[in-house]
Design a protein around this motif. Structure first.
Motif, PDB file in Angstrom:
ATOM      1  N   SER A   1      -3.767   3.748  15.179  1.00 22.51           N
ATOM      2  CA  SER A   1      -3.283   2.208  15.466  1.00 22.51           C
ATOM      3  C   SER A   1      -4.146   1.470  14.331  1.00 22.51           C
ATOM      4  O   SER A   1      -3.806   0.511  13.923  1.00 22.51           O
ATOM      5  CB  SER A   1      -3.608   1.850  16.767  1.00 22.51           C
ATOM      6  OG  SER A   1      -3.175   0.688  17.022  1.00 22.51           O
ATOM      7  N   MET A   2      -5.339   1.762  14.336  1.00 25.78           N
ATOM      8  CA  MET A   2      -6.506   0.810  13.444  1.00 25.78           C
ATOM      9  C   MET A   2      -6.250   1.019  12.321  1.00 25.78           C
ATOM     10  O   MET A   2      -5.996   0.078  11.142  1.00 25.78           O
ATOM     11  CB  MET A   2      -7.741   1.331  13.611  1.00 25.78           C
ATOM     12  CG  MET A   2      -8.382   1.231  15.120  1.00 25.78           C
ATOM     13  SD  MET A   2      -9.935   1.758  15.380  1.00 25.78           S
ATOM     14  CE  MET A   2     -10.913   1.007  14.358  1.00 25.78           C
ATOM     15  N   ILE A   3      -5.649   2.238  11.688  1.00 22.98           N
ATOM     16  CA  ILE A   3      -5.365   2.253  10.270  1.00 22.98           C
ATOM     17  C   ILE A   3      -3.959   1.760  10.011  1.00 22.98           C
ATOM     18  O   ILE A   3      -3.754   1.205   8.796  1.00 22.98           O
ATOM     19  CB  ILE A   3      -4.982   4.013  10.011  1.00 22.98           C
ATOM     20  CG1 ILE A   3      -6.369   4.483   9.962  1.00 22.98           C
ATOM     21  CG2 ILE A   3      -4.425   4.255   8.579  1.00 22.98           C
ATOM     22  CD1 ILE A   3      -6.372   6.169   9.678  1.00 22.98           C
ATOM     23  N   SER A   4      -3.325   1.829  10.796  1.00 20.95           N
ATOM     24  CA  SER A   4      -1.756   1.203  10.838  1.00 20.95           C
ATOM     25  C   SER A   4      -2.060  -0.682  10.515  1.00 20.95           C
ATOM     26  O   SER A   4      -1.493  -1.075   9.654  1.00 20.95           O
ATOM     27  CB  SER A   4      -0.754   1.484  11.975  1.00 20.95           C
ATOM     28  OG  SER A   4      -0.465   2.600  11.861  1.00 20.95           O
TER      29      SER A   4
ATOM     30  N   ALA B   1       2.259   4.429  -2.868  1.00 21.57           N
ATOM     31  CA  ALA B   1       1.187   4.309  -1.916  1.00 21.57           C
ATOM     32  C   ALA B   1      -0.220   4.512  -2.471  1.00 21.57           C
ATOM     33  O   ALA B   1      -1.273   4.120  -2.070  1.00 21.57           O
ATOM     34  CB  ALA B   1       1.502   5.251  -0.813  1.00 21.57           C
ATOM     35  N   GLU B   2      -0.217   5.613  -3.072  1.00 22.84           N
ATOM     36  CA  GLU B   2      -1.747   6.176  -3.739  1.00 22.84           C
ATOM     37  C   GLU B   2      -2.114   5.058  -4.655  1.00 22.84           C
ATOM     38  O   GLU B   2      -3.362   4.770  -4.643  1.00 22.84           O
ATOM     39  CB  GLU B   2      -1.589   7.526  -4.505  1.00 22.84           C
ATOM     40  CG  GLU B   2      -1.111   8.774  -3.774  1.00 22.84           C
ATOM     41  CD  GLU B   2      -0.701   9.674  -4.349  1.00 22.84           C
ATOM     42  OE1 GLU B   2      -0.432   9.544  -5.649  1.00 22.84           O
ATOM     43  OE2 GLU B   2      -0.485  10.745  -3.770  1.00 22.84           O
ATOM     44  N   SER B   3      -1.373   4.206  -5.360  1.00 21.33           N
ATOM     45  CA  SER B   3      -1.954   3.418  -6.116  1.00 21.33           C
ATOM     46  C   SER B   3      -2.203   2.129  -5.429  1.00 21.33           C
ATOM     47  O   SER B   3      -3.384   1.535  -5.670  1.00 21.33           O
ATOM     48  CB  SER B   3      -0.965   2.946  -7.160  1.00 21.33           C
ATOM     49  OG  SER B   3       0.219   2.307  -6.564  1.00 21.33           O
ATOM     50  N   GLU B   4      -1.903   1.926  -4.506  1.00 22.86           N
ATOM     51  CA  GLU B   4      -2.025   0.846  -3.461  1.00 22.86           C
ATOM     52  C   GLU B   4      -3.290   0.931  -2.811  1.00 22.86           C
ATOM     53  O   GLU B   4      -4.073   0.039  -2.557  1.00 22.86           O
ATOM     54  CB  GLU B   4      -0.922   0.455  -2.480  1.00 22.86           C
ATOM     55  CG  GLU B   4       0.453  -0.007  -2.837  1.00 22.86           C
ATOM     56  CD  GLU B   4       1.648   0.033  -1.984  1.00 22.86           C
ATOM     57  OE1 GLU B   4       2.295  -0.715  -1.996  1.00 22.86           O
ATOM     58  OE2 GLU B   4       1.195   0.623  -0.953  1.00 22.86           O
TER      59      GLU B   4
ATOM     60  N   GLU C   1      -5.776   3.031  -3.923  1.00 27.43           N
ATOM     61  CA  GLU C   1      -7.001   2.927  -4.971  1.00 27.43           C
ATOM     62  C   GLU C   1      -7.049   1.733  -5.303  1.00 27.43           C
ATOM     63  O   GLU C   1      -8.397   1.436  -5.717  1.00 27.43           O
ATOM     64  CB  GLU C   1      -6.307   3.812  -6.085  1.00 27.43           C
ATOM     65  CG  GLU C   1      -6.370   5.430  -5.723  1.00 27.43           C
ATOM     66  CD  GLU C   1      -5.679   5.715  -7.247  1.00 27.43           C
ATOM     67  OE1 GLU C   1      -5.207   5.298  -8.123  1.00 27.43           O
ATOM     68  OE2 GLU C   1      -5.594   7.209  -7.163  1.00 27.43           O
ATOM     69  N   ALA C   2      -6.430   0.690  -4.953  1.00 29.21           N
ATOM     70  CA  ALA C   2      -6.878  -0.742  -5.380  1.00 29.21           C
ATOM     71  C   ALA C   2      -7.534  -1.517  -4.397  1.00 29.21           C
ATOM     72  O   ALA C   2      -8.220  -2.610  -4.679  1.00 29.21           O
ATOM     73  CB  ALA C   2      -5.461  -1.642  -5.676  1.00 29.21           C
ATOM     74  N   VAL C   3      -7.713  -1.019  -3.217  1.00 36.73           N
ATOM     75  CA  VAL C   3      -8.435  -1.598  -2.140  1.00 36.73           C
ATOM     76  C   VAL C   3      -9.667  -0.437  -1.700  1.00 36.73           C
ATOM     77  O   VAL C   3      -9.548   0.696  -1.969  1.00 36.73           O
ATOM     78  CB  VAL C   3      -7.942  -1.859  -0.854  1.00 36.73           C
ATOM     79  CG1 VAL C   3      -6.877  -2.996  -1.450  1.00 36.73           C
ATOM     80  CG2 VAL C   3      -7.162  -0.693  -0.307  1.00 36.73           C
TER      81      VAL C   3
ATOM     82  N   GLU D   1      -2.520  -5.095   6.982  1.00 40.79           N
ATOM     83  CA  GLU D   1      -3.388  -6.301   6.690  1.00 40.79           C
ATOM     84  C   GLU D   1      -3.514  -6.318   5.059  1.00 40.79           C
ATOM     85  O   GLU D   1      -3.816  -7.395   4.316  1.00 40.79           O
ATOM     86  CB  GLU D   1      -4.806  -6.370   7.225  1.00 40.79           C
ATOM     87  CG  GLU D   1      -4.556  -6.854   8.563  1.00 40.79           C
ATOM     88  CD  GLU D   1      -5.961  -6.701   9.341  1.00 40.79           C
ATOM     89  OE1 GLU D   1      -6.688  -6.070   8.971  1.00 40.79           O
ATOM     90  OE2 GLU D   1      -5.898  -7.139  10.776  1.00 40.79           O
ATOM     91  N   HIS D   2      -3.620  -5.103   4.496  1.00 45.83           N
ATOM     92  CA  HIS D   2      -4.189  -4.999   2.812  1.00 45.83           C
ATOM     93  C   HIS D   2      -2.686  -4.632   2.125  1.00 45.83           C
ATOM     94  O   HIS D   2      -2.862  -4.214   0.895  1.00 45.83           O
ATOM     95  CB  HIS D   2      -4.932  -4.059   2.792  1.00 45.83           C
ATOM     96  CG  HIS D   2      -6.400  -4.226   3.388  1.00 45.83           C
ATOM     97  ND1 HIS D   2      -6.745  -4.373   4.892  1.00 45.83           N
ATOM     98  CD2 HIS D   2      -7.417  -4.961   2.721  1.00 45.83           C
ATOM     99  CE1 HIS D   2      -8.060  -4.731   4.861  1.00 45.83           C
ATOM    100  NE2 HIS D   2      -8.511  -5.209   3.931  1.00 45.83           N
ATOM    101  N   GLY D   3      -1.751  -4.861   2.868  1.00 41.95           N
ATOM    102  CA  GLY D   3      -0.301  -4.360   2.027  1.00 41.95           C
ATOM    103  C   GLY D   3      -0.332  -3.044   1.328  1.00 41.95           C
ATOM    104  O   GLY D   3       0.364  -2.709   0.447  1.00 41.95           O
ATOM    105  N   VAL D   4      -0.712  -1.988   2.148  1.00 44.01           N
ATOM    106  CA  VAL D   4      -0.544  -0.840   1.790  1.00 44.01           C
ATOM    107  C   VAL D   4       0.459   0.076   2.495  1.00 44.01           C
ATOM    108  O   VAL D   4       0.535  -0.083   3.700  1.00 44.01           O
ATOM    109  CB  VAL D   4      -2.173   0.223   2.251  1.00 44.01           C
ATOM    110  CG1 VAL D   4      -1.944   1.639   1.767  1.00 44.01           C
ATOM    111  CG2 VAL D   4      -3.267  -0.412   1.203  1.00 44.01           C
ATOM    112  N   THR D   5       1.144   0.873   1.725  1.00 41.79           N
ATOM    113  CA  THR D   5       2.221   1.662   2.517  1.00 41.79           C
ATOM    114  C   THR D   5       1.989   3.184   2.423  1.00 41.79           C
ATOM    115  O   THR D   5       1.946   3.684   1.228  1.00 41.79           O
ATOM    116  CB  THR D   5       3.646   1.505   1.839  1.00 41.79           C
ATOM    117  OG1 THR D   5       3.820  -0.296   1.665  1.00 41.79           O
ATOM    118  CG2 THR D   5       4.578   2.146   2.599  1.00 41.79           C
ATOM    119  N   LEU D   6       1.708   3.582   3.593  1.00 43.88           N
ATOM    120  CA  LEU D   6       1.719   5.145   3.751  1.00 43.88           C
ATOM    121  C   LEU D   6       3.009   5.709   3.576  1.00 43.88           C
ATOM    122  O   LEU D   6       4.085   5.350   4.288  1.00 43.88           O
ATOM    123  CB  LEU D   6       0.944   5.295   4.978  1.00 43.88           C
ATOM    124  CG  LEU D   6      -0.569   5.429   4.996  1.00 43.88           C
ATOM    125  CD1 LEU D   6      -1.237   5.770   6.427  1.00 43.88           C
ATOM    126  CD2 LEU D   6      -1.285   6.289   4.025  1.00 43.88           C
ATOM    127  N   PRO D   7       3.226   7.001   2.843  1.00 44.04           N
ATOM    128  CA  PRO D   7       4.222   7.688   2.919  1.00 44.04           C
ATOM    129  C   PRO D   7       4.722   8.535   4.154  1.00 44.04           C
ATOM    130  O   PRO D   7       3.628   8.631   4.891  1.00 44.04           O
ATOM    131  CB  PRO D   7       4.033   8.730   1.873  1.00 44.04           C
ATOM    132  CG  PRO D   7       2.766   8.914   1.609  1.00 44.04           C
ATOM    133  CD  PRO D   7       2.015   7.565   1.902  1.00 44.04           C
TER     134      PRO D   7
END
Length: 466
Positions: A142-145, A72-75, A77-79, A150-156
């Protein structure tokens, strides 16, 4: 592979609770009631092994959780993350945004830590908060989710990483900067400054200790500084490196990482022998901390730590002696290290300390452990230990010291009948052993009763032979 459901998780939690309860009962029995029964020790070992199995294998989540968190952290950092999605304290994407009384939004874990540290102001506005209520900010969440989808980021999940001490983006950046300074391309002054910074950060910041442990290259990179030209014989760099290892070892997850590094324990032992008094004291404290794990106890003993620790116990400053005594005691919890302690001169040093009324508690505790070694018992008897131990039983106000003295006296009486005369003279003159058999701790009462029984049997045997 099937995932474990809530029912299975509940059963696992219940089983862990049962194991912890059983382990507490057995440890209490070893300490107070059943110290002589091998099945009690074996039961405790089985319970501890089962707990370890649940923690590191049965739950199956430890490594997976860390991997998913790093993914998740690497995802992230990529955006480029919108600024209003970042916690003002951690500078990281918020997992559980909450609003404080000032109207500002923070990630719950970080603002809770801020408030629990005694702060009553808003970190951003610096205004005093009218109350410390935290209100979930459902809109921002909700906005963060939606942004993550939309950006393919997975939060733990929210509970992941909490044990690691709320690691922030600022701390990750600080660690990268420090390791860049440590690189061989940096100047000697920059490398020295980097080691000092790492020492200070790992001392002050619990989460930074966890962060350093996440990176498997941290320990080798830190130790490589000592082999750099211009730093090999620098006492300040040695002290900073040793103290950083001490700070890191305080974090439970780091103990095995440090212990498994082939350079770390030898470096600490070298510091025990060659460092300043402060460095030697911190090296002893680091070995004590690492020896919380049985596998590290054996490695430390096999690496030759016992003799320099005994030397420090004899010659060190008051705080260094205490660190050395604590390390020796912990290491001697493993049977193999007791013979090493005896060969290293521990018996004479601790008896001398008792005679000088210095570190009496630690010295008696060490002697009680060593009394299971026959060579140690014979040396205690030869070195005039019996009168000192009888003096502890007679005069010490500390129940635990009386108990440890009785443990050693009992072992001596079992191995050397000639010492029963001294014990008998003490008993006839002061009745010290009888009083301990009536009023001491449960273990002290048993040992004192055993000493009296042995003395009476020897007295009857002598009477009959006459």
């Amino acid at each position: 592979m099937a995932k474990s459901g809530p029912a299975e998780s509940g059963l696992a939690a219940a089983r862990v609770g049962e194991l912890k309860k059983e382990l507490r009962r057995l440890v209490r029995a070893i300490a107070e009631e059943d110290d002589g029964r091998i099945d009690t020790f074996e039961g405790a070992a089985r319970a501890l092994a089962a707990l370890k199995d649940f923690r590191f294998r049965g739950s199956g989540n430890s490594n997976g959780a860390l991997a998913s968190q790093r993914k998740a952290e690497s995802e992230i950092e990529a955006v480029v993350v919108p600024e209003h999605f970042l916690c003002p304290i951690s500078a990281e994407l918020m997992r559980d945004p909450v609003v404080v009384a000032s109207g500002q939004t923070y990630d719950r874990a970080f603002i809770e830590e801020w408030l629990s540290s005694g702060n009553r102001t808003c970190p951003q506005t610096q205004r005093v908060l009218s109350d410390t209520t935290l209100t979930p900010n459902h809109l921002v969440r909700s906005m963060i989710s939606q942004w993550c989808i939309e950006h393919g980021v997975t939060l733990p999940p929210l509970d992941q990483g909490q044990e690691e001490g709320l690691i922030t983006g600022k701390e990750r950046n600080a660690l990268r900067r420090i390791f860049h300074k440590m690189s061989s391309s940096s100047s000697v002054p920059e490398q020295k400054q980097a080691v000092r910074e790492l020492r200070l950060l790992t001392k002050r910041n619990r989460s930074f200790r966890a962060l350093v442990g996440e990176n498997p290259d941290t320990i080798p990179q830190l130790l490589s500084v000592l082999s750099a030209p211009g730093l090999r014989c620098d006492p300040e760099v040695q002290e900073d490196t040793v103290t950083t290892i001490l700070n890191l070892s305080i974090h439970d997850s780091n103990k095995k990482i440090v212990g498994d590094n082939p350079q770390a324990i030898p470096l600490l032992i070298d510091a025990l022998e060659t460092g300043t008094m402060e460095t030697r004291s911190n090296a002893a404290a680091a070995l004590f901390s690492l020896s919380a794990l049985d596998c590290n106890k054996l490695k430390i003993g096999e690496s030759g730590a016992m003799k320099p620790l005994v030397d420090l116990l004899e010659q060190g400053s008051p705080s260094a002696k205490k660190d050395a005594g604590s390390a020796i005691f912990n290491l001697c919890m493993v049977h193999e290290n007791r013979a090493r302690a005896v060969r290293g001169g521990a018996v004479g040093v601790v008896l001398k300390a008792i005679g000088h009324h210095s570190l009496v508690d630690e010295s008696l505790a060490i002697l009680a452990l060593l009394s299971s070694d026959q060579d140690a018992v014979e040396e205690i008897a030869r070195a005039g230990g019996v009168p000192r131990l009888l003096g502890i039983v007679r005069d010490s106000p500390c129940a635990r010291n009386k108990e440890n003295a009785a443990v050693v006296l009992f072992s001596i009486c079992m191995h050397d009948r000639t010492k029963l005369r001294e014990v008998g003279e003490e008993e006839e003159k002061h009745g010290s052993i009888s009083r301990l058999a009536q009023n001491g701790t449960s273990r002290a009462r048993r040992k004192a009763a055993g000493i009296i029984d042995k003395w009476k049997r020897a007295s009857r045997s002598t009477h009959y032979s006459c």
